[in-house]
Structure formats: structure tokens, C-alpha cells
Design a protein around this motif. Structure first.
Motif, PDB file in Angstrom:
ATOM      1  N   LEU A  78       0.809  -1.220   0.000  1.00 47.84           N
ATOM      2  CA  LEU A  78       0.000   0.000   0.000  1.00 47.84           C
ATOM      3  C   LEU A  78       0.845   1.275   0.000  1.00 47.84           C
ATOM      4  N   GLU A  79       2.094   1.190   0.439  1.00 49.49           N
ATOM      5  CA  GLU A  79       2.954   2.375   0.502  1.00 49.49           C
ATOM      6  C   GLU A  79       3.039   3.089  -0.840  1.00 49.49           C
ATOM      7  N   ARG A  80       2.937   2.346  -1.914  1.00 44.76           N
ATOM      8  CA  ARG A  80       3.044   2.933  -3.263  1.00 44.76           C
ATOM      9  C   ARG A  80       1.719   3.501  -3.775  1.00 44.76           C
ATOM     10  N   PHE A  81       0.634   3.259  -3.063  1.00 41.88           N
ATOM     11  CA  PHE A  81      -0.678   3.663  -3.564  1.00 41.88           C
ATOM     12  C   PHE A  81      -0.887   5.169  -3.441  1.00 41.88           C
ATOM     13  N   GLU A  82      -1.233   5.792  -4.560  1.00 41.29           N
ATOM     14  CA  GLU A  82      -1.543   7.220  -4.629  1.00 41.29           C
ATOM     15  C   GLU A  82      -2.839   7.383  -5.406  1.00 41.29           C
ATOM     16  N   GLY A  83      -3.886   7.787  -4.741  1.00 45.96           N
ATOM     17  CA  GLY A  83      -5.166   7.990  -5.404  1.00 45.96           C
ATOM     18  C   GLY A  83      -5.297   9.386  -5.981  1.00 45.96           C
ATOM     19  N   THR A  84      -6.309   9.576  -6.795  1.00 42.51           N
ATOM     20  CA  THR A  84      -6.625  10.861  -7.400  1.00 42.51           C
ATOM     21  C   THR A  84      -7.335  11.747  -6.383  1.00 42.51           C
ATOM     22  N   ARG A  85      -6.987  12.996  -6.382  1.00 44.07           N
ATOM     23  CA  ARG A  85      -7.603  13.964  -5.466  1.00 44.07           C
ATOM     24  C   ARG A  85      -9.075  14.181  -5.817  1.00 44.07           C
TER      25      ARG A  85
END
Length: 189
Positions: free
Chosen positions: A145-152
Motif C-alpha cells: 500500500l505504501e506505493r498507492f496514490e489515489g486521485t484527489r
């Protein structure tokens, strides 16, 4: 009825997280976890527990005022963590100060409505993804999960949710959530 105040993620945010969770569910041992479903994903702001329906009108009014006093703010799903070996969660980034303020206001609204709340603790933004047993090592999932970046997305409302506990007795069945009220953030026009 069991109630909590929450912020619900956008549809895009849910879809992005669902794709990431699909990858997590492919990891060894994932079938031992009790996974939550996208339809129930939320950021709990204030858990109220059992609330008498007679309190609902006052609670609704106080939550509406709390929402109207809080401006809309940006948020995105970001990374994740764990609570010991018991819960795996996705985190948030962006307007965390505003999210904490909204949580404090929702908690205060419940208390002022006469709802007995648990001891007040510092708010930690998290969206529960899975629950494990005491012997579950959640570190590999957190590492992924550390790499997970969602859209604002823009948080635009405060939601009051009813939690309907499972009654079927089917193993793994989770609660069903039902929106019982929602209020726009910021001043109503």
C-alpha cells in the motif's frame, strides 16, 4: 439504530482503491483476512453506537451546522497502515487538518445531542480494508500500500450512516450501510 458520521470517498477514489485491493488479495495469506467491500468504504468521523430515534432531529440539526461551518476540502487516498495485527487500512492525504476539524465537530454534535460517546481521542484518518486475527502479519500488505496514490477529490458533504449488523449467520458477512442524512460542507447558497 447504530450510527456514525462519515466522509464517503468519490466513485473514482473507490474504483482506484478497489484495483489496488485486488492486488493485495493476490498476496499469500490474503484469504485468511476478512475484507471489507467497496460499497462500505468510508472515513468514520464519529462513531455514535446505538442512538435512540428520538435524538435524531437534534442530531441532524447539529450535524448540518457542523457541515455548514466547515468549508469543502481536497482529499485523496494515500498509502496505508495497520492497527497491530488486527486491521489493515488505507490512509489519506490532502486536507487532513480540515478532516480532523470535521471529525471534532461531528463528535461535538453527537455529544451535544445527548449521545454518550467514547473517550475522545485524536482523530486518525483511515479507511478499513481488512481485518485479521491476532496471528496475522499485515506488514506485507502495508508495504504494498505504501506505493498507492489515489486521485484527489473534493470532500463536499458530511454523511450520517446507519450500520445494519449482519443477521444471516453467513461466515464473512459484514454490516450493511445506509445513508440516513447528508449535509453540504460550507455555507448553503
Amino acid at each position: 439504530m447504530r450510527l456514525f458520521a462519515a466522509v464517503l470517498p468519490s466513485r473514482v477514489a473507490v474504483d482506484e482503491l478497489a484495483a489496488a485491493v485486488d492486488g493485495l488479495r493476490a498476496l499469500p495469506g490474503a484469504d485468511e483476512l476478512r475484507w471489507t467491500g467497496p460499497e462500505g468504504w468510508h472515513f468514520t468521523l464519529a462513531f455514535m453506537g446505538e442512538v435512540d430515534e428520538r435524538v435524531l432531529p437534534e442530531l441532524r440539526g447539529r450535524l448540518a451546522r457542523a457541515a455548514h461551518r466547515t468549508p469543502s476540502f481536497p482529499l485523496r487516498l494515500h498509502g496505508g497502515g495497520r492497527f497491530g495485527r488486527r486491521a489493515l487500512w488505507a490512509g489519506a492525504a490532502g486536507g487532513l487538518d480540515e478532516l480532523r476539524l470535521l471529525a471534532e465537530r461531528a463528535d461535538a454534535a453527537a455529544r451535544r445531542s445527548g449521545i454518550l460517546m467514547d473517550e475522545h481521542r485524536r482523530y486518525q484518518a483511515h479507511l478499513t480494508l481488512a481485518r485479521g486475527r491476532a496471528d496475522t502479519d499485515l506488514r506485507p500488505y502495508v508495504a504494498e500500500l505504501e506505493r498507492f496514490e489515489g486521485t484527489r477529490w473534493q470532500v463536499a458533504e458530511l454523511t450520517l450512516v446507519r450500520s445494519n449488523l449482519p443477521r444471516s449467520g453467513v461466515a464473512g458477512e459484514g454490516p450493511r450501510y445506509e445513508t440516513v442524512g447528508s449535509w453540504p460542507l460550507g455555507r448553503a447558497s
